[in-house]
Design a protein around this motif. Structure first.
Motif, PDB file in Angstrom:
ATOM      1  N   GLU A  40     -64.575 -17.724 -94.318  1.00  7.61           N
ATOM      2  CA  GLU A  40     -64.399 -17.948 -92.884  1.00  7.61           C
ATOM      3  C   GLU A  40     -65.724 -17.795 -92.127  1.00  7.61           C
ATOM      4  O   GLU A  40     -66.659 -17.152 -92.618  1.00  7.61           O
ATOM      5  N   LYS A  41     -65.758 -18.405 -90.947  1.00  8.35           N
ATOM      6  CA  LYS A  41     -66.880 -18.182 -90.027  1.00  8.35           C
ATOM      7  C   LYS A  41     -66.448 -17.114 -89.024  1.00  8.35           C
ATOM      8  O   LYS A  41     -65.413 -17.232 -88.371  1.00  8.35           O
ATOM      9  N   SER A  93     -64.229 -13.809 -83.024  1.00 12.14           N
ATOM     10  CA  SER A  93     -63.449 -14.987 -83.402  1.00 12.14           C
ATOM     11  C   SER A  93     -63.598 -15.212 -84.903  1.00 12.14           C
ATOM     12  O   SER A  93     -64.633 -14.889 -85.494  1.00 12.14           O
ATOM     13  N   ILE A 144     -62.943 -18.332 -87.674  1.00 14.32           N
ATOM     14  CA  ILE A 144     -62.609 -19.742 -87.888  1.00 14.32           C
ATOM     15  C   ILE A 144     -62.242 -19.947 -89.348  1.00 14.32           C
ATOM     16  O   ILE A 144     -63.055 -19.706 -90.248  1.00 14.32           O
ATOM     17  N   LYS A 145     -61.015 -20.367 -89.552  1.00 12.93           N
ATOM     18  CA  LYS A 145     -60.535 -20.701 -90.892  1.00 12.93           C
ATOM     19  C   LYS A 145     -60.837 -22.172 -91.149  1.00 12.93           C
ATOM     20  O   LYS A 145     -60.335 -23.050 -90.437  1.00 12.93           O
ATOM     21  N   TYR A 198     -65.817 -26.491 -90.841  1.00 10.37           N
ATOM     22  CA  TYR A 198     -65.642 -25.452 -89.824  1.00 10.37           C
ATOM     23  C   TYR A 198     -65.469 -26.053 -88.433  1.00 10.37           C
ATOM     24  O   TYR A 198     -65.455 -25.331 -87.443  1.00 10.37           O
ATOM     25  N   ILE A 212     -63.579 -27.429 -85.347  1.00 11.49           N
ATOM     26  CA  ILE A 212     -62.249 -27.329 -84.748  1.00 11.49           C
ATOM     27  C   ILE A 212     -61.640 -28.721 -84.606  1.00 11.49           C
ATOM     28  O   ILE A 212     -60.435 -28.917 -84.806  1.00 11.49           O
ATOM     29  N   ALA A 242     -60.083 -27.171 -88.302  1.00 17.25           N
ATOM     30  CA  ALA A 242     -60.311 -25.744 -88.526  1.00 17.25           C
ATOM     31  C   ALA A 242     -59.608 -24.940 -87.432  1.00 17.25           C
ATOM     32  O   ALA A 242     -59.519 -25.379 -86.284  1.00 17.25           O
ATOM     33  N   GLU A 248     -59.277 -21.557 -85.118  1.00 17.52           N
ATOM     34  CA  GLU A 248     -60.015 -20.414 -84.591  1.00 17.52           C
ATOM     35  C   GLU A 248     -59.055 -19.421 -83.946  1.00 17.52           C
ATOM     36  O   GLU A 248     -58.202 -19.788 -83.145  1.00 17.52           O
ATOM     37  N   THR A 249     -59.225 -18.141 -84.298  1.00 17.82           N
ATOM     38  CA  THR A 249     -58.452 -17.055 -83.693  1.00 17.82           C
ATOM     39  C   THR A 249     -59.420 -16.111 -82.994  1.00 17.82           C
ATOM     40  O   THR A 249     -60.419 -15.692 -83.583  1.00 17.82           O
TER      41      THR A 249
END
Length: 211
Positions: A99-100, A115, A117-118, A128, A130, A134, A136-137
């Protein structure tokens, strides 16, 4: 037989005024004590809440940052290393994808955030982006962080020669970074006591230790 009656003297206007004045002083003093007590209780709870947020932010920063590694697409472990933002790659869920991860101070609301990013899989390759799917949480870790207002960096960076003393890197290349210090000052209102709550922690990035 003579009966004598003793009459009671009534309060004069001056005596009534004095009694009322003394009563007002006592009531005012009691109210001030009550207000001061409530204020001290509120400060105590605010400090406890700030301490809890600070500990949570520090522990989360340590757990994620020290495991930074090369990304799923071969990128260097650290992508961004600024005073108020740190971006790196780490396997946060122990699956096959890296993940990032981003930690930063949002200067619009003084909240320290994270955050994750999956990455998605596009044409068989991790992405990566969006826009490419991808996910992002974003997490709020600590509120009322005053670093930006007092011109104090959230992140400081050190090379392999740092032994606990000495200056942080300046005008550096990301490849020089081996250790990162997180320092947070939490203060809800800088015009009121108590003094700001300051916390910090320095971690070694394991994957870069021997590089």
């Amino acid at each position: 037989m003579f009966l004598f009656f003793k009459t009671k003297r009534a309060f004069t206007l001056l005596e009534l005024i004095i009694v009322i004045f003394i009563t007002l002083i006592l009531v005012t003093g009691a109210m001030q004590l009550l207000i001061a007590g409530n204020r001290n209780i509120n400060i105590m709870w605010e400090q406890l809440a700030a301490q809890g947020q600070a500990n949570f932010a520090i522990n989360r920063f340590i757990d994620y940052t020290r495991t930074a590694e090369i990304s799923s697409i071969g990128s260097y472990p650290i992508e961004v290393a600024d005073s108020y933002e740190l971006v790196f790659f780490a396997n946060v869920d122990s699956d096959s994808l890296i993940e990032k991860v981003k930690f930063w101070l949002d200067t619009s609301d003084n909240i320290f955030k994270q955050s994750i990013i999956k990455p998605s899989i596009v044409s068989g390759q991790p992405s990566y982006s969006i826009a490419s799917g991808a996910v992002e949480t974003i997490f709020d870790l600590a509120h009322n962080v005053s670093n930006f207002n007092i011109n104090k960096p959230v992140f400081l960076y050190y090379n392999q020669f740092y032994n606990g003393s000495g200056s942080a890197l300046t005008n550096f290349n990301i490849s020089e970074v081996r250790m990162v210090k997180l320092q947070l000052d939490l203060e809800k209102n800088n015009n009121k006591s108590p003094v700001p709550l300051s916390v910090e922690s320095t971690i070694l990035i394991r994957s870069l230790h021997n590089n």
